[in-house]
Design an enzyme around this catalytic site. Structure first.
Site, mmCIF file in Angstrom:
data_model
loop_
_atom_site.group_PDB
_atom_site.id
_atom_site.type_symbol
_atom_site.label_atom_id
_atom_site.label_comp_id
_atom_site.label_asym_id
_atom_site.label_seq_id
_atom_site.Cartn_x
_atom_site.Cartn_y
_atom_site.Cartn_z
ATOM 1 N N ARG A 9 5.564 -13.094 9.418
ATOM 2 C CA ARG A 9 6.209 -11.823 9.129
ATOM 3 C C ARG A 9 7.532 -11.720 9.882
ATOM 4 N NH1 ARG A 9 2.943 -7.326 9.370
ATOM 5 N NH2 ARG A 9 4.596 -5.997 10.138
ATOM 6 N N GLU A 16 0.873 -1.166 0.000
ATOM 7 C CA GLU A 16 0.000 0.000 0.000
ATOM 8 C C GLU A 16 0.916 1.225 0.000
ATOM 9 O OE1 GLU A 16 -2.791 0.421 3.241
ATOM 10 O OE2 GLU A 16 -3.560 2.284 2.361
ATOM 11 N N LYS A 75 4.765 0.525 9.196
ATOM 12 C CA LYS A 75 4.825 1.799 8.488
ATOM 13 C C LYS A 75 4.186 2.909 9.310
ATOM 14 C CE LYS A 75 3.281 0.035 4.621
ATOM 15 N NZ LYS A 75 2.578 -0.090 3.349
HETATM 16 P P1 ATP Z 1 2.863 -2.203 7.771
HETATM 17 O O1 ATP Z 1 2.155 -2.847 8.937
HETATM 18 O O2 ATP Z 1 4.269 -1.881 8.014
HETATM 19 O O3 ATP Z 1 2.104 -1.036 7.207
HETATM 20 P P2 ATP Z 1 1.657 -3.744 5.801
HETATM 21 O O4 ATP Z 1 1.545 -5.211 5.785
HETATM 22 O O5 ATP Z 1 0.424 -2.996 6.123
HETATM 23 O O6 ATP Z 1 2.870 -3.335 6.672
HETATM 24 P P3 ATP Z 1 1.714 -3.483 2.990
HETATM 25 O O7 ATP Z 1 2.156 -2.340 2.163
HETATM 26 O O8 ATP Z 1 0.292 -3.861 2.977
HETATM 27 O O9 ATP Z 1 2.187 -3.165 4.445
HETATM 28 O O10 ATP Z 1 2.615 -4.756 2.721
HETATM 29 C C1 ATP Z 1 2.965 -5.249 1.450
HETATM 30 C C2 ATP Z 1 3.380 -6.688 1.613
HETATM 31 O O11 ATP Z 1 4.496 -6.798 2.497
HETATM 32 C C3 ATP Z 1 2.264 -7.531 2.198
HETATM 33 O O12 ATP Z 1 2.143 -8.705 1.442
HETATM 34 C C4 ATP Z 1 2.720 -7.800 3.592
HETATM 35 O O13 ATP Z 1 2.251 -9.035 4.031
HETATM 36 C C5 ATP Z 1 4.244 -7.776 3.473
HETATM 37 N N1 ATP Z 1 4.860 -7.415 4.755
HETATM 38 C C6 ATP Z 1 4.618 -6.320 5.495
HETATM 39 N N2 ATP Z 1 5.309 -6.346 6.643
HETATM 40 C C7 ATP Z 1 6.037 -7.495 6.629
HETATM 41 C C8 ATP Z 1 6.945 -8.114 7.538
HETATM 42 N N3 ATP Z 1 7.276 -7.537 8.693
HETATM 43 N N4 ATP Z 1 7.487 -9.299 7.194
HETATM 44 C C9 ATP Z 1 7.175 -9.867 6.013
HETATM 45 N N5 ATP Z 1 6.330 -9.352 5.126
HETATM 46 C C10 ATP Z 1 5.747 -8.180 5.415
HETATM 47 MG MG MG Z 2 -1.265 -3.551 4.890
#
Ligand code: ATP
Ligand code: MG
Length: 559
Positions: free
Chosen positions: A261, A35, A271
Site C-alpha cells: 500500500r 467500501e 478513511k
Molecule cells: P482505509 O484503511 O483507508 O479505509 P481500505 O483498504 O479499508 O482503506 P477500501 O475501500 O476497502 O479501503 O479500499 C479499496 C481498495 O483500495 C482496496 O483494494 C485497498 O486495498 C485499496 N487501498 C486502500 N488503501 C490503499 C493504499 N494506501 N495504497 C494502495 N491501495 C490502497
Molecule cells: Mg477496507
C-alpha cells in the site's frame, strides 16, 4: 503533455503479460472494490491506477464494485463521491456500477451449501468468547461448544438469523475449517453477523450481513474477475479466499495478488482517521483542500494527469515500500502545471507603492505572454498606473546584504515594466510601513539601465485596476512525518496549527471572471486554482496548489 508517458512496468503487469502470452488467460478482468464508508484518498488512487491501468494496458476490463457489507458505516453520499472521483481521475468502469450486495442472495445460498457439506455452523459464543477461543499466534484455538450442531439445526438457526429472530451479537455463522491452523484466518472465520440495520441498497431485507472474507472472493468469482489485486494486509487472507473458491460451486476461480500500500509522509491514508478530522470539524469537510482525498486534492488544484503520473512514479511492489516523500507528489503536479498553467501576477500581502514622477492619470498597458513557452495562450493586458501594489515581503527597511528586493534608496524592476527606486517610506501611527514613494526610471523599459545592475524583479498589480481576491495558502496538515506511527498516541497531537493561511490579495485585471477550477502560476508565488465551490467569476477565491520550489527534482539530481 509531458505527464502522459508510457507507464512503468510492474511485477503484476509482467505476470499478466506472461499469462496472456502463455495462453493461460485470454483477457483479464480486474476490479476496484471500495467500501463506501468514506471518501477515496491518495492510496486509493494508487489502487485505481493499478487496476484500471492493468485492464487498459492489456485490453481487458475493470469493474467498479462497492464492497458494501457493513450498512452501519456506509452511505449513498460516499458512493456518489467515489464514482465522481474515479471518473475525474480519467477512468471508466466496464458495465454498470456493481455492489457486493447484489450477490447477497447467492452468498446466502452458498452459506447453506457450506452447512450442508458440514463446512459451517451457527455459533452462540459472544464476540469476546470467540476472540478468546480463537487462540493466539503461539497457541492453537479451541473448538466452540456449538461446533458440532447438526446440519438441520444450523440451517434452521441461520434462517432464523436472516429473519431477524435473534439479537445482534447473539449468534454468528462460522466456517468449520481448523481451530489449530497456524493461520488465524482459518480458525473458523465468521461468515455472517446479525445486524438490524437498514442497508443503502437492500433496505430492510436482511438482518444478517456477510463478512468481508465471505464476500470478496465469491463476488470476484461471480463477476469473472481474473486477477483480484489487493494490498498486502490481505496476504494472510489468501488461503481463506482460496478455501471458499475450492469449497463452493463458484463459476470462476479468480486469483488474489497483493501489492504494497502507499504511505506518504506527513499524510494519513486511512478513511477512518480522515473521517475523524471531518467529524471533529478539524477540516472543512472531506474535500477540504488540505485533505489527501482525491476530491480534496482536486479542489487544491491537482490535475488527474498529475495524480496518475505520481502513481506511476511510486510504482508497484510486492514488499512494504516504506514512506513515500510528499515532494514526489508535488513534483508531479509542478511538472504538469509548468507547461499548462497560464501566468499571472497576484500580490498576496499588498503594500501600496506611489510613483511620484508620473501624472495622476498615468497609464501604460503592456502586452505580456500568457505563458513563456506557449504561443497558443492568450496575451495578457497588464496596466501600470500611478498607484500599485507590491508584496510586503518584497520590501525591507533594513535589508540584509543579499536582499535584492526593495529597500530605501534601492532599485528594482517591476516585472514587464520599468526600474523604480524607493525614495521614501510612509508609516502609520504604530510605526508600520504602509506606503512607499518611488520614482520611475523611464529609460529602462525592456532594457537595463546603463552602468548599473538591477538584480531584483518584483511582481506587482495596478491599484486602480487590480481585483481583490481571497487566496488560501496551505501547509501539511501534520507536522510529524508519520502522524499515526505511535499506535497508542493521539495523531491529533501532531496537527499543524498553520496548515491554512488566508490572504486578502490583489490580482492583475486579466484574472477577472476566472471560472472555478482554472489554474494559474502566480509569478514568483506558486501554482493556484480557483476554488471549485467558493470561487465565482465575481468574487474570486484561489487555493495555492503548490509552491514553486521543487525539492524532489533536487533530490533526484543529487541521487
Ligand atoms: P482505509 O484503511 O483507508 O479505509 P481500505 O483498504 O479499508 O482503506 P477500501 O475501500 O476497502 O479501503 O479500499 C479499496 C481498495 O483500495 C482496496 O483494494 C485497498 O486495498 C485499496 N487501498 C486502500 N488503501 C490503499 C493504499 N494506501 N495504497 C494502495 N491501495 C490502497
Ligand atoms: Mg477496507
Amino acid at each position: 503533455m509531458t505527464t502522459e508517458t508510457t507507464p512503468a512496468p510492474n511485477f503484476i503487469r509482467n505476470q499478466i503479460r506472461e499469462e496472456i502470452e502463455g495462453g493461460q488467460v485470454t483477457s483479464i478482468v480486474t476490479r476496484f472494490p471500495p467500501e463506501p464508508n468514506g471518501f477515496l484518498h491518495i492510496g486509493h488512487a494508487k489502487s485505481i491506477c493499478l487496476n484500471f491501468g492493468l485492464a487498459e494496458q492489456t485490453g481487458g476490463q475493470c469493474h467498479l464494485r462497492f464492497d458494501d457489507t457493513n450498512p452501519a458505516k456506509e452511505e449513498q453520499a460516499y458512493i456518489d463521491a467515489i464514482k465522481e472521483d474515479v471518473h475525474w481521475l480519467g477512468f471508466e468502469w466496464s458495465g454498470d456500477v456493481r455492489f457486493a450486495s447484489d450477490y447477497f442472495d447467492q452468498l446466502y445460498a452458498w452459506a447453506q451449501h457450506l452447512i450442508n457439506a458440514g463446512n459451517a455452523y451457527v455459533d452462540d459464543l459472544s464476540p469476546d468468547e470467540i476472540r478468546e477461543y480463537r487462540g493466539t499466534l503461539t497457541e492453537p484455538g479451541r473448538p466452540s461448544p456449538y461446533r458440532e450442531r447438526s446440519v438441520d439445526e444450523n440451517l434452521e438457526l441461520l434462517e432464523g438469523m436472516r429473519q431477524g429472530d435473534f439479537a445482534e451479537g447473539g449468534k454468528v455463522l462460522r466456517a468449520k475449517i481448523d481451530m489449530a491452523s497456524p493461520n488465524i484466518n482459518l480458525r473458523d472465520p465468521i461468515l455472517y453477523r446479525i445486524r438490524h440495520a437498514t442497508h443503502h441498497q437492500t433496505g430492510d431485507k436482511w438482518h444478517i450481513y456477510p463478512s468481508y472474507d465471505f464476500t470478496h472472493g465469491q463476488s470476484d468469482a461471480i463477476e469473472g474477475i481474473t486477477h483480484s489485486v489487493c494490498t498486502l494486509e490481505f496476504e494472510a487472507h489468501r488461503p481463506l479466499y482460496e478455501w471458499f473458491l475450492n469449497n463452493l460451486p463458484v463459476p470462476a476461480k479468480p486469483r488474489q495478488i497483493e501489492f504494497a500500500r502507499l504511505n506518504l509522509n506527513y499524510t494519513l491514508t486511512s478513511k477512518r482517521k480522515l473521517k475523524l478530522l471531518v467529524d471533529d470539524g478539524i477540516v472543512a469537510g472531506w474535500d477540504d483542500p488540505r485533505m489527501p482525498t482525491i476530491s480534496g486534492m482536486r479542489r487544491r488544484g491537482y490535475t488527474p494527469a498529475s495524480l496518475r503520473k505520481f502513481c506511476d512514479m511510486v510504482g508497484v511492489s510486492r514488499s512494504d515500500s516504506g514512506l513515500v516523500d510528499i515532494a514526489m507528489l508535488t513534483h508531479a503536479i509542478r511538472s504538469d502545471l509548468e507547461d499548462s498553467a497560464p501566468r499571472a501576477m497576484c500580490v498576496l500581502k499588498p503594500l501600496k507603492v506611489v510613483l511620484t514622477n508620473v501624472p495622476d492619470d498615468f497609464e501604460e498597458i503592456y502586452e505580456v505572454p500568457g505563458h513563456p513557452a506557449r504561443e497558443d495562450m492568450p496575451v495578457r493586458q497588464v496596466p501600470l498606473t500611478r498607484e500599485l501594489y507590491i508584496d510586503h515581503n518584497d520590501f525591507m527597511e533594513e535589508p540584509p546584504k543579499k536582499f535584492f528586493r526593495l529597500a530605501p534608496g534601492k532599485e528594482v524592476r517591476l516585472r514587464n515594466s520599468y526600474v523604480v527606486r524607493c525614495d521614501e517610506v510612509i508609516k502609520d501611527a504604530a510605526g508600520e510601513v504602509v506606503e512607499l514613494r518611488c520614482s520611475v526610471d523611464f529609460d529602462t523599459l525592456g532594457k537595463n539601465p546603463e552602468g548599473r545592475k538591477v538584480k531584483g524583479v518584483l511582481h506587482w498589480v495596478s491599484a486602480t485596476h487590480g481585483i481583490p481576491m481571497e487566496v488560501r495558502l496551505y501547509d501539511n496538515l501534520f507536522t510529524a512525518e508519520q502522524p499515526d506511527r505511535d499506535k497508542d498516541a493521539d495523531f491529533l497531537e501532531h496537527l499543524n496549527p498553520e496548515s491554512l493561511t488566508i490572504c486578502q490579495a490583489i490580482g492583475e485585471p486579466s484574472l477577472a471572471g476566472t471560472a472555478p477550477e482554472s489554474r494559474f502560476q502566480f509569478e514568483r508565488v506558486g501554482y493556484f486554482c480557483a476554488d471549485r465551490h467558493a470561487s465565482t467569476p465575481e468574487k474570486l477565491v484561489f487555493n495555492r496548489t503548490v509552491g514553486l520550489k521543487d525539492t524532489w527534482a533536487k533530490i533526484k539530481q543529487k541521487g
